[in-house]
Scaffold this motif. Structure first.
Motif, PDB file in Angstrom:
ATOM      1  N   VAL A  46       0.868  -1.175   0.000  1.00 20.67           N
ATOM      2  CA  VAL A  46       0.000   0.000   0.000  1.00 20.67           C
ATOM      3  C   VAL A  46       0.906   1.226   0.000  1.00 20.67           C
ATOM      4  O   VAL A  46       1.717   1.405   0.916  1.00 20.67           O
ATOM      5  N   THR A  47       0.815   2.052  -1.027  1.00 17.98           N
ATOM      6  CA  THR A  47       1.670   3.225  -1.144  1.00 17.98           C
ATOM      7  C   THR A  47       0.839   4.471  -0.884  1.00 17.98           C
ATOM      8  O   THR A  47      -0.189   4.677  -1.524  1.00 17.98           O
ATOM      9  N   VAL A  48       1.296   5.294   0.058  1.00 18.90           N
ATOM     10  CA  VAL A  48       0.471   6.390   0.556  1.00 18.90           C
ATOM     11  C   VAL A  48       1.264   7.690   0.570  1.00 18.90           C
ATOM     12  O   VAL A  48       2.417   7.719   1.019  1.00 18.90           O
ATOM     13  N   MET A  49       0.635   8.784   0.097  1.00 15.31           N
ATOM     14  CA  MET A  49       1.160  10.124   0.308  1.00 15.31           C
ATOM     15  C   MET A  49       0.520  10.631   1.604  1.00 15.31           C
ATOM     16  O   MET A  49      -0.659  10.959   1.644  1.00 15.31           O
ATOM     17  N   SER A  50       1.310  10.698   2.659  1.00 12.73           N
ATOM     18  CA  SER A  50       0.749  10.914   3.986  1.00 12.73           C
ATOM     19  C   SER A  50       0.114  12.292   4.155  1.00 12.73           C
ATOM     20  O   SER A  50      -0.970  12.418   4.718  1.00 12.73           O
ATOM     21  N   ASN A  51       0.793  13.330   3.678  1.00 15.55           N
ATOM     22  CA  ASN A  51       0.290  14.688   3.846  1.00 15.55           C
ATOM     23  C   ASN A  51       0.253  15.381   2.478  1.00 15.55           C
ATOM     24  O   ASN A  51       1.129  16.193   2.149  1.00 15.55           O
ATOM     25  N   PRO A  52      -0.740  15.068   1.658  1.00 16.55           N
ATOM     26  CA  PRO A  52      -0.752  15.577   0.279  1.00 16.55           C
ATOM     27  C   PRO A  52      -0.821  17.092   0.183  1.00 16.55           C
ATOM     28  O   PRO A  52      -0.233  17.677  -0.731  1.00 16.55           O
ATOM     29  N   ARG A  53      -1.509  17.749   1.110  1.00 18.69           N
ATOM     30  CA  ARG A  53      -1.580  19.216   1.044  1.00 18.69           C
ATOM     31  C   ARG A  53      -0.210  19.844   1.295  1.00 18.69           C
ATOM     32  O   ARG A  53       0.202  20.771   0.588  1.00 18.69           O
ATOM     33  N   ALA A  54       0.497  19.353   2.294  1.00 16.54           N
ATOM     34  CA  ALA A  54       1.834  19.875   2.575  1.00 16.54           C
ATOM     35  C   ALA A  54       2.801  19.563   1.439  1.00 16.54           C
ATOM     36  O   ALA A  54       3.654  20.387   1.089  1.00 16.54           O
ATOM     37  N   ALA A  55       2.671  18.369   0.838  1.00 13.71           N
ATOM     38  CA  ALA A  55       3.531  18.010  -0.287  1.00 13.71           C
ATOM     39  C   ALA A  55       3.284  18.927  -1.477  1.00 13.71           C
ATOM     40  O   ALA A  55       4.227  19.339  -2.170  1.00 13.71           O
ATOM     41  N   GLN A  56       2.034  19.261  -1.723  1.00 16.21           N
ATOM     42  CA  GLN A  56       1.707  20.149  -2.834  1.00 16.21           C
ATOM     43  C   GLN A  56       2.305  21.534  -2.623  1.00 16.21           C
ATOM     44  O   GLN A  56       2.767  22.184  -3.574  1.00 16.21           O
ATOM     45  N   LEU A  57       2.325  21.991  -1.374  1.00 14.67           N
ATOM     46  CA  LEU A  57       2.864  23.312  -1.053  1.00 14.67           C
ATOM     47  C   LEU A  57       4.368  23.282  -0.762  1.00 14.67           C
ATOM     48  O   LEU A  57       4.984  24.344  -0.605  1.00 14.67           O
ATOM     49  N   CYS A  58       4.937  22.110  -0.675  1.00  9.24           N
ATOM     50  CA  CYS A  58       6.355  21.908  -0.333  1.00  9.24           C
ATOM     51  C   CYS A  58       6.698  22.580   0.998  1.00  9.24           C
ATOM     52  O   CYS A  58       7.669  23.323   1.122  1.00  9.24           O
ATOM     53  N   VAL A  59       5.870  22.299   1.999  1.00  9.37           N
ATOM     54  CA  VAL A  59       6.105  22.786   3.358  1.00  9.37           C
ATOM     55  C   VAL A  59       6.078  21.590   4.301  1.00  9.37           C
ATOM     56  O   VAL A  59       5.512  20.545   3.986  1.00  9.37           O
ATOM     57  N   ARG A  60       6.666  21.733   5.469  1.00  2.87           N
ATOM     58  CA  ARG A  60       6.714  20.619   6.421  1.00  2.87           C
ATOM     59  C   ARG A  60       5.307  20.199   6.823  1.00  2.87           C
ATOM     60  O   ARG A  60       5.007  19.013   6.885  1.00  2.87           O
ATOM     61  N   TYR A  61       4.457  21.163   7.113  1.00  4.17           N
ATOM     62  CA  TYR A  61       3.061  20.893   7.454  1.00  4.17           C
ATOM     63  C   TYR A  61       2.230  22.113   7.120  1.00  4.17           C
ATOM     64  O   TYR A  61       2.753  23.212   6.908  1.00  4.17           O
ATOM     65  N   VAL A  62       0.908  21.932   7.078  1.00  7.01           N
ATOM     66  CA  VAL A  62      -0.004  23.025   6.762  1.00  7.01           C
ATOM     67  C   VAL A  62      -0.387  23.782   8.032  1.00  7.01           C
ATOM     68  O   VAL A  62      -0.289  25.009   8.094  1.00  7.01           O
ATOM     69  N   GLU A  63      -0.813  23.044   9.071  1.00  6.29           N
ATOM     70  CA  GLU A  63      -1.240  23.683  10.317  1.00  6.29           C
ATOM     71  C   GLU A  63      -0.480  23.182  11.540  1.00  6.29           C
ATOM     72  O   GLU A  63      -0.181  23.949  12.446  1.00  6.29           O
ATOM     73  N   THR A  64      -0.186  21.911  11.586  1.00  8.52           N
ATOM     74  CA  THR A  64       0.556  21.353  12.716  1.00  8.52           C
ATOM     75  C   THR A  64       1.303  20.120  12.231  1.00  8.52           C
ATOM     76  O   THR A  64       0.958  19.529  11.206  1.00  8.52           O
ATOM     77  N   ASP A  65       2.327  19.730  12.955  1.00  6.07           N
ATOM     78  CA  ASP A  65       3.204  18.647  12.523  1.00  6.07           C
ATOM     79  C   ASP A  65       2.443  17.312  12.544  1.00  6.07           C
ATOM     80  O   ASP A  65       2.067  16.823  13.614  1.00  6.07           O
ATOM     81  N   LEU A  66       2.228  16.735  11.371  1.00  9.22           N
ATOM     82  CA  LEU A  66       1.504  15.465  11.272  1.00  9.22           C
ATOM     83  C   LEU A  66       2.174  14.378  12.094  1.00  9.22           C
ATOM     84  O   LEU A  66       1.515  13.527  12.688  1.00  9.22           O
ATOM     85  N   ASN A  67       3.490  14.407  12.149  1.00 12.80           N
ATOM     86  CA  ASN A  67       4.222  13.357  12.846  1.00 12.80           C
ATOM     87  C   ASN A  67       4.048  13.412  14.358  1.00 12.80           C
ATOM     88  O   ASN A  67       4.526  12.530  15.067  1.00 12.80           O
ATOM     89  N   ARG A  68       3.394  14.459  14.851  1.00 11.98           N
ATOM     90  CA  ARG A  68       3.118  14.560  16.284  1.00 11.98           C
ATOM     91  C   ARG A  68       1.620  14.383  16.568  1.00 11.98           C
ATOM     92  O   ARG A  68       1.158  14.682  17.663  1.00 11.98           O
ATOM     93  N   CYS A  69       0.891  13.898  15.591  1.00 10.06           N
ATOM     94  CA  CYS A  69      -0.566  13.755  15.729  1.00 10.06           C
ATOM     95  C   CYS A  69      -0.998  12.309  15.901  1.00 10.06           C
ATOM     96  O   CYS A  69      -2.184  11.998  15.748  1.00 10.06           O
ATOM     97  N   PHE A  70      -0.070  11.415  16.216  1.00  9.92           N
ATOM     98  CA  PHE A  70      -0.411  10.003  16.293  1.00  9.92           C
ATOM     99  C   PHE A  70      -0.376   9.455  17.711  1.00  9.92           C
ATOM    100  O   PHE A  70      -0.218   8.260  17.912  1.00  9.92           O
ATOM    101  N   THR A  71      -0.525  10.335  18.700  1.00 11.65           N
ATOM    102  CA  THR A  71      -0.708   9.841  20.059  1.00 11.65           C
ATOM    103  C   THR A  71      -2.098   9.218  20.153  1.00 11.65           C
ATOM    104  O   THR A  71      -3.005   9.568  19.390  1.00 11.65           O
ATOM    105  N   ARG A  72      -2.260   8.324  21.091  1.00 11.17           N
ATOM    106  CA  ARG A  72      -3.567   7.676  21.227  1.00 11.17           C
ATOM    107  C   ARG A  72      -4.644   8.695  21.592  1.00 11.17           C
ATOM    108  O   ARG A  72      -5.797   8.564  21.172  1.00 11.17           O
ATOM    109  N   ALA A  73      -4.254   9.721  22.358  1.00  9.43           N
ATOM    110  CA  ALA A  73      -5.234  10.752  22.716  1.00  9.43           C
ATOM    111  C   ALA A  73      -5.669  11.523  21.476  1.00  9.43           C
ATOM    112  O   ALA A  73      -6.863  11.788  21.276  1.00  9.43           O
ATOM    113  N   ALA A  74      -4.714  11.866  20.607  1.00 12.11           N
ATOM    114  CA  ALA A  74      -5.056  12.630  19.402  1.00 12.11           C
ATOM    115  C   ALA A  74      -5.884  11.790  18.438  1.00 12.11           C
ATOM    116  O   ALA A  74      -6.807  12.298  17.789  1.00 12.11           O
ATOM    117  N   LEU A  75      -5.571  10.509  18.343  1.00 12.15           N
ATOM    118  CA  LEU A  75      -6.288   9.654  17.401  1.00 12.15           C
ATOM    119  C   LEU A  75      -7.726   9.376  17.837  1.00 12.15           C
ATOM    120  O   LEU A  75      -8.563   9.042  17.004  1.00 12.15           O
TER     121      LEU A  75
END
Length: 297
Positions: A46-75
């Motif tokens: 399964v091949t996935v573009m994790s943050n397509p909006r940020a990739a389109q804009l060539c920025v680390r993130y759009v609003e907040t760091d996706l890589n810090r959004c995978f805590t069980r509380a956030a999910l």
């Protein structure tokens, strides 16, 4: 050495663009998406573009760091149309890849501005599949293995593949090629394992993160007052001893490492970590003995 029984790895996710300006993973995922599976592959990918909006804009993130959004509380938090895009996207990705172990292994592709070479980060130092893959890749690359946090979808067995140095917003052919070969070697190991190949156990060197170090800062403005010392810059995973130069103040003064034990620095002067107050991370090195693998039928 006793063999450890492990289940077949039949479904693998390869994710790029978790950070939208780390381009090697983005371009590798785009290349993989061009190749349509014909149903004869031994492993479903399964091949996935994790943050397509940020990739389109060539920025680390759009609003907040996706890589810090995978805590069980956030999910498990409720989201709405007004929620940060990355919070919504993290729950979409977890439903696709993490919920009820819909994939057996997740490989998250990253670049760093630090001189890490090829570095694998695992969520656990007791995941035998990840450790065997690390050992398989360690010989051709002499890679470094960190037990830290592999953030993307913690409900899946996951490896983060970090390769550097590469500036953000730039793709270097040597980095792209190393990532491409690293992913292929991982897939080769999975195919061999699923066919019943026994891989020898042995010792694997692993770096366990101890702490992060911030830059020195002005007491009034809180702006950084020093840069990483030239003797430390680009020396990721090289032992740092007490008293070694650590920072060079803009005033010209050298600040030295004051720790009581020698540790291994990594992610030295990572460009994306200025906003997080991290100049480098420090780790202890230890050897883990992994058992011979045995396929569980």
């Amino acid at each position: 050495m006793k063999a450890v029984a492990m289940p077949t790895v039949s479904r693998v996710a390869v994710c790029g663009g978790t950070h939208g300006n780390e381009l090697a993973g983005i371009y590798l995922v785009r290349e993989m998406l061009k190749k349509r599976a014909d149903g004869t592959e031994p492993v479903s990918v399964v091949t996935v573009m994790s943050n397509p909006r940020a990739a389109q804009l060539c920025v680390r993130y759009v609003e907040t760091d996706l890589n810090r959004c995978f805590t069980r509380a956030a999910l498990s938090a409720p989201v709405s149309e007004t929620s940060p895009y990355e919070m919504i996207r993290s729950q979409e990705l977890n439903a696709l890849l993490g919920a009820q172990r819909s994939v057996d292994l997740l490989c998250d592709l990253h670049n760093t501005t630090a001189n890490t070479g090829l570095c694998l980060i695992t969520y656990s130092d007791r995941d035998w599949i990840c450790l065997h893959i690390c050992k398989h890749l360690q010989f051709p690359y002499m890679l470094d293995i960190c037990y830290a946090k592999a953030y993307l979808c913690p409900t899946s067995v996951s490896i983060s593949m970090e390769i550097g140095p590469q500036p953000h917003g730039v793709v270097r052919s040597v980095i792209f090629s190393a990532m491409q070969e690293g992913v292929q070697l991982m897939m080769d190991w999975i195919c061999q394992f699923n066919s019943g190949t026994l891989f020898e156990g042995g010792w694997v060197d692993v770096y366990t993160m101890v702490k992060n170090i911030d830059y020195p800062r002005d007491s009034e403005t809180h702006m950084i007052s020093a840069a990483v010392h030239p003797d430390l810059q680009d020396r990721d995973f090289c032992l740092l001893h007490p008293g070694d130069p650590m920072f060079l103040c803009f005033s010209g003064e050298t600040l030295r490492y004051r720790g009581k034990e020698a540790l291994y620095p990594f992610f030295i002067n990572e460009g994306a970590y200025y906003e997080k107050g991290v100049a480098l991370s420090l780790a202890r090195k230890r050897r883990i003995c992994i058992s011979v693998n045995k396929l569980k039928y």
